[in-house]
Design an enzyme around this catalytic site. Structure first.
Site, PDB file in Angstrom:
ATOM      1  N   HIS A  44       0.874  -1.176   0.000  1.00  0.00           N
ATOM      2  CA  HIS A  44       0.000   0.000   0.000  1.00  0.00           C
ATOM      3  C   HIS A  44       0.911   1.226   0.000  1.00  0.00           C
ATOM      4  O   HIS A  44       1.305   1.727   1.047  1.00  0.00           O
ATOM      5  CB  HIS A  44      -0.894  -0.009   1.236  1.00  0.00           C
ATOM      6  CG  HIS A  44      -1.907   1.095   1.263  1.00  0.00           C
ATOM      7  ND1 HIS A  44      -3.091   1.003   1.953  1.00  0.00           N
ATOM      8  CD2 HIS A  44      -1.925   2.328   0.695  1.00  0.00           C
ATOM      9  CE1 HIS A  44      -3.788   2.118   1.806  1.00  0.00           C
ATOM     10  NE2 HIS A  44      -3.083   2.948   1.050  1.00  0.00           N
ATOM     11  N   GLU A  76      -2.570  -1.751  -3.285  1.00  0.00           N
ATOM     12  CA  GLU A  76      -3.785  -1.134  -2.777  1.00  0.00           C
ATOM     13  C   GLU A  76      -3.528   0.333  -2.453  1.00  0.00           C
ATOM     14  O   GLU A  76      -2.404   0.741  -2.161  1.00  0.00           O
ATOM     15  CB  GLU A  76      -4.322  -1.868  -1.552  1.00  0.00           C
ATOM     16  CG  GLU A  76      -3.420  -1.878  -0.345  1.00  0.00           C
ATOM     17  CD  GLU A  76      -4.038  -2.607   0.839  1.00  0.00           C
ATOM     18  OE1 GLU A  76      -3.808  -2.151   1.981  1.00  0.00           O
ATOM     19  OE2 GLU A  76      -4.714  -3.614   0.622  1.00  0.00           O
ATOM     20  N   HIS A 200      -7.621  -7.153   6.970  1.00  0.00           N
ATOM     21  CA  HIS A 200      -7.428  -6.214   8.074  1.00  0.00           C
ATOM     22  C   HIS A 200      -7.589  -6.935   9.412  1.00  0.00           C
ATOM     23  O   HIS A 200      -8.652  -7.454   9.728  1.00  0.00           O
ATOM     24  CB  HIS A 200      -8.384  -5.018   8.012  1.00  0.00           C
ATOM     25  CG  HIS A 200      -7.732  -3.757   8.520  1.00  0.00           C
ATOM     26  ND1 HIS A 200      -6.968  -2.929   7.719  1.00  0.00           N
ATOM     27  CD2 HIS A 200      -7.681  -3.209   9.754  1.00  0.00           C
ATOM     28  CE1 HIS A 200      -6.498  -1.922   8.431  1.00  0.00           C
ATOM     29  NE2 HIS A 200      -6.915  -2.078   9.670  1.00  0.00           N
TER      30      HIS A 200
END
Length: 250
Positions: A44, A76, A200
């Site tokens: 990310h 992401e 997550h």
């Protein structure tokens, strides 16, 4: 088919960035994770580069292409013009779009699909034209209408935001309530042909229960929990532990 594991390298990069030194090596630990059977690597790259740096992307792309061509690279982030350009250059197999403000410490909610449908439709189309699978971060609130809008953007998958479920590590009853919402969202997506990912705060401890309730999750992206396990067991064994939690015979 067991759920596939993608190893998120952000926590490794954040540790590296505490010093102006090249270790721990993001590339090296990514290699160990893939050697241990991870299906892919996730990063990310935030605008401030506080963990993954933009310069890490071509290195990880080359690692996959040269040594592990059967696995996937997943990038992401929030779809700014800069982020989209990074994706176009790195050519990831999958792009996961998240609605993060750049100042956020970590992702903490899914897209408001009603509000952002037009914006996401444009971004999804641009990324798919470059051959990327596109996944959209989604809340696990059981909102089937929102999921239908996500499908209308042209996305291939949603990624269930499992942070609230991960936060129930000391409250089994609340964990089951969170799973019901996640399951409702997942089933609504599955019914209209959207693939389902999840990520997550997933751990070796909480993954099996989630996958018993939602067995068709295609992929989980795990960073913080896996890095914590790697500190105790080493990266290779941490990957094997998560693969077993995903249902693989390792």
């Amino acid at each position: 088919m067991p759920t596939k594991l993608s190893v998120n390298l952000n926590a490794i990069a954040m540790l590296r960035n505490r010093r102006d030194l090249p270790w721990p090596s993001v590339e090296g630990l990514g290699r160990i994770a893939l050697q241990a059977g991870a299906y892919g690597l996730t990063v990310h790259p935030r605008p401030d580069q506080r963990h993954i740096r933009f310069s890490d992307l071509p290195v990880l792309r080359a690692l996959i292409d040269d040594e592990f061509p059967a696995v996937e690279f997943n990038i992401e982030g929030y779809p700014t013009g800069e982020f989209i350009a990074l994706c176009e250059a790195a050519a990831p197999e999958q792009v996961t779009l998240v609605p993060d403000d750049p100042s956020q410490a970590t992702s903490d909610h899914g897209w408001d699909f009603r509000r952002h449908q037009s914006f996401l439709t444009d971004v999804v189309g641009r990324l798919k034209a470059r051959g990327c699978r596109v996944s959209l971060f989604a809340d696990g609130d059981g909102d089937g209408e929102a999921v239908a809008i996500a499908r209308e953007t042209g996305a291939d998958r949603i990624e269930l935001y499992t942070g609230p479920y991960g936060g129930c590590y000391d409250d089994p009853a609340r964990a089951l309530r969170e799973i019901e919402g996640l399951k409702g969202t997942a089933e609504a997506a599955h019914a209209i042909g959207l693939g389902v990912n999840a990520g997550h705060d997933l751990t070796v401890g909480n993954l099996p229960l989630l996958l018993r309730h939602i067995p068709f999750i295609a992929e989980v992206s795990i960073g913080h929990g896996l890095t914590a396990e790697a500190l105790e067991f080493g990266m290779a064994e941490a990957v094997r532990r998560f693969r077993r939690a995903c249902g693989e015979a390792v």
